[in-house]
Scaffold this active site. Structure first.
Site: not given
Ligand code: F6R
Length: 218
Positions: A67, A136, A138, A143
């Site tokens: 992403d 949450n 995702h 989401e």
């Molecule tokens: C990152 C991504 C997000 C993260 C998620 C967890 O490319 O797609 O889904 O994997 O937000 O983030 P952290 O690792 O910072 O807790």
């Protein structure tokens, strides 16, 4: 599905790096799907160490990132382009032409997303996709209530995700409110998936992911 629990973040990172390293050693032209965020940071450092110890060669590896924020440019320190370059790519011998990250500044979202999915398919699909998980639940920027049939697309970020990501920005108001993300369908087409989660903040999301029913909103 195999669930591996280890003692701490450091152990998780070493274990994850070994899995990615095995993929690279067994297939030197592997296609890797990569994630950003806090979770994979030490895994990237472990992979850089293995590269420096001359155990890994990334010269034929192709990568696709999950992403990118929408509306920010590659050289913005908050962009995932910037993160990947400064936490991983600049330390290894990957060819620039083999790195794929969605263009957050694209003027033609639909075309950018379609071209990304086509490029993944043309590369033979993703051999190993590394994922984190949001508080949450995702995945990428999908989401929890998303359409499971979605391919790469523009996502409006959930309030919780904006709040959680505010830690990387000067204020919550600076966090982009939309992003381009591989969809669940794109992610699920990967041949293997390695999902990493660490720390008490992620416990609820991991519990629900493993124990609760999967709901489809189509
Ligand atoms: C990152 C991504 C997000 C993260 C998620 C967890 O490319 O797609 O889904 O994997 O937000 O983030 P952290 O690792 O910072 O807790």
């Amino acid at each position: 599905m195999k669930i591996v629990t280890v003692d701490d973040y450091s152990e998780m990172s070493k274990f994850a790096a070994k899995i990615v390293a095995s993929q690279v050693i067994l297939k030197d032209n592997s296609v890797l799907g990569l994630a950003t965020g806090d979770t994979p940071l030490q895994m990237y450092r472990e992979l850089i160490n293995l590269y420096n110890e001359e155990e890994l060669d990334f010269s034929k590896i192709t990568t696709f990132n999950l992403d990118e924020y929408y509306g920010i440019s590659e050289d913005n320190p908050h962009s995932y382009h910037y993160y990947m370059k400064n936490n991983f790519f600049k330390f290894i011998n990957i060819a620039d032409s083999n790195i794929n990250i969605l263009d957050g500044k694209t003027k033609d979202i639909e075309r950018e997303c379609k071209a990304y999915d086509n490029k993944i398919a043309a590369a033979g699909g993703i051999d190993l996709q590394v994922l984190g998980i949001g508080v949450n639940g995702h995945i990428g920027f999908n989401e929890p209530d998303v359409n499971f049939e979605a391919e790469t697309h523009l996502v409006k970020l959930d309030e919780k995700t904006v709040e959680s990501n505010a830690r990387f920005f000067a204020s919550k108001e600076d966090v982009p409110t939309s992003a381009l993300s591989m969809g669940i369908k794109t992610i699920m087409q990967s041949k293997k998936i390695l999902l990493l989660a660490s720390g008490p903040k992620k416990a609820e999301a991991v519990f629900k992911m493993l124990k609760e029913d999967v709901k489809r909103f189509v």
